[in-house]
Design an enzyme around this catalytic site. Structure first.
Site, PDB file in Angstrom:
ATOM      1  N   ARG A 175       0.830  -1.216   0.000  1.00 13.30           N
ATOM      2  CA  ARG A 175       0.000   0.000   0.000  1.00 13.30           C
ATOM      3  C   ARG A 175       0.860   1.260   0.000  1.00 13.30           C
ATOM      4  NH1 ARG A 175      -2.251  -3.701  -1.051  1.00 13.30           N
ATOM      5  NH2 ARG A 175      -4.138  -4.657  -0.213  1.00 13.30           N
ATOM      6  N   SER A 223     -11.568  -0.520   3.069  1.00 17.01           N
ATOM      7  CA  SER A 223     -10.672  -0.878   4.186  1.00 17.01           C
ATOM      8  C   SER A 223     -10.026   0.383   4.738  1.00 17.01           C
ATOM      9  CB  SER A 223      -9.598  -1.851   3.719  1.00 17.01           C
ATOM     10  OG  SER A 223     -10.192  -3.033   3.243  1.00 17.01           O
ATOM     11  N   GLU A 229      -5.103   3.252   6.151  1.00 12.16           N
ATOM     12  CA  GLU A 229      -4.834   3.178   4.716  1.00 12.16           C
ATOM     13  C   GLU A 229      -5.395   4.427   4.033  1.00 12.16           C
ATOM     14  OE1 GLU A 229      -6.187   0.122   1.205  1.00 12.16           O
ATOM     15  OE2 GLU A 229      -5.712  -0.736   3.145  1.00 12.16           O
TER      16      GLU A 229
END
Length: 340
Positions: free
Chosen positions: A166, A240, A336
Site C-alpha cells: 500500500r 478498508s 490506509e
C-alpha cells in the site's frame, strides 16, 4: 484561460464517506492543459492544491483551503503489444472498476482479482492497490505525471515508483509533488490465476465453476466484496480503513501462543502480515457505533458514516480502534485512508 475556478464548493458528493466539507476553490481537469492551468493559477495565488479522484480513499476532517482539482482525465488506449502482453494507457480519471470490466471484455488478464475496488485509476499506483493475492505493481508498466511546481511532464517506471505494501514514492518521498495523469498497465494474454487468497476458492465452488477464467474469478471477487463491504451509496465508507500490519516472525509466534486463532500470511521478506479486521473483531469493536460513526457490522476493517457523522467523529472511532488493538495485541494499526 480555459480553466473554470469555482468558489466555496461542497465536497460531500465527492467523497465516499459522505462527509460534509467545502473547498475554498474548485475545478474539474478534463485535460492535461486544464490541469496545468489550474495548478498555474494556484501557484500565482500561492494556494495549496488538493487532487481528488473518486474520493474513496480520503477522510475530510476540515474544510479545504486552496484549490481542489477533480481529476477528470479519461480514455483507455492500447499502445503496444508483444507475444505475451497488451499495454493499455489509461487516463487517471477513469473509474477503476470500469477498467476491470474493459479488460474482462477484451480478455486482458491480470487485474480480475482487483474487481470492485473503489476509486480511480490514478490512485492505483499511489496506493499500490491490492486484493486477493494481487497488487498493482505486478501489472504496472509506467505512469505519466505533471510536476506541481515546474508543470513539466515526467514519466515514472515500475522501479522508480518504489512500490511496497500500500505504498509508493507518491505517498512519502514525493508526496504532493506530482499529479498522475495516466497509467500504463502490462496485461497478460494468457492468464495466471490467483485463487489461493481469501475465500475465492470457496466462492468458485459455490458458483459451481468447473473451468477457471478471468471472468469467473472477477465474479467471485465481486460476490465476496459485495457480501462483506458496504455500498458507499447506502452507507458512507472508504473501504478498508486500516492496513494489515506486519510483524516479525518472533512477534507472531508470541502472539500465536497467546491467541492460537490469530490469522496471518507470510510476506516475501518473511515477516508476517496480520489480518487487521480479525484484530479489531477480537477487541469487541465489530459493529461498534457512536452517533453516526462506527465500525461496520459485517467487516471490522471498514469504518462507516451512518448519516451525518463529521470527519472528526470517524477519526475518533479510528483512534479508539487503534488504542484497543495496541493495548490488547501490542500491534500498531495504521490508516490506509488519507486523513485531511
Amino acid at each position: 484561460m480555459s480553466v473554470l475556478i469555482e468558489s466555496n464548493v461542497s465536497l460531500k458528493s465527492r467523497n465516499t464517506f459522505g462527509i460534509s466539507a467545502y473547498a475554498q476553490y474548485f475545478t474539474v481537469a478534463d485535460s492535461v492543459d486544464v490541469l496545468r492551468e489550474g495548478m498555474a493559477w494556484a501557484l500565482k495565488q500561492d494556494a495549496n492544491v488538493l487532487i481528488v479522484g473518486g474520493g474513496s480513499n480520503m477522510l475530510f476532517t476540515n474544510d479545504v483551503q486552496g484549490l481542489v482539482i477533480q481529476n477528470g482525465l479519461k480514455g483507455i488506449e492500447k499502445i503496444a503489444e508483444d507475444e505475451d502482453f497488451i499495454y493499455l494507457k489509461v487516463g487517471a480519471g477513469v473509474v477503476w472498476h470500469q477498467l476491470v470490466l474493459y479488460c474482462l471484455e477484451h480478455n486482458y488478464a491480470g487485474i480480475e482479482n482487483l474487481a470492485l475496488i473503489p476509486g480511480l485509476v490514478g490512485a492505483s499506483p499511489m496506493q499500490n492497490i491490492g486484493a486477493y493475492g494481487v497488487e498493482i505493481k505486478e501489472v504496472f508498466h509506467e505512469l505519466t505525471t505533471v510536476h506541481r511546481k515546474t508543470l513539466e511532464e515526467i514519466t515514472f517506471s515500475n522501479a522508480a515508483c518504489e512500490f511496497g505494501y500500500r505504498e509508493s514514492v507518491f505517498k512519502h518521498k514525493f508526496k504532493n509533488q506530482f499529479v498522475i495523469t495516466d497509467v500504463t498497465y502490462k496485461l497478460r494474454k494468457e492468464p495466471q490465476y490467483h485463487i489461493e487468497y481469501g475465500a475465492i476458492k470457496q466462492e468458485l465452488e459455490k458458483a459451481n465453476v468447473n473451468e477457471l477464467s478471468i471472468q469467473a474469478i472477477a465474479n467471485a471477487v465481486i460476490a465476496i466484496r459485495t457480501s462483506k463491504l458496504p455500498d458507499p451509496k447506502q452507507i458512507g465508507n472508504a473501504g478498508s480503513f486500516f492496513k494489515n500490519p506486519s510483524v516479525s516472525k518472533e512477534k507472531f509466534q508470541n502472539l500465536k501462543e497467546a491467541f492460537p486463532e490469530i490469522v496471518a500470511y507470510e510476506n516475501p521478506d518473511h515477516t508476517m502480515k496480520l489480518a487487521a479486521g480479525w484484530l479489531i473483531e477480537q477487541c469487541g469493536l465489530k459493529g461498534y457505533r457512536k452517533g453516526d460513526a462506527g465500525v461496520h457490522a459485517k467487516q471490522a476493517l471498514v469504518l462507516v458514516n451512518y448519516g451525518d457523522a463529521r470527519g472528526s467523529d470517524i477519526l475518533e472511532v479510528c483512534k479508539l480502534v487503534q488504542d484497543a488493538v495496541l493495548q490488547r495485541f501490542s500491534v500498531e494499526l495504521l490508516p490506509e485512508v488519507n486523513i485531511l
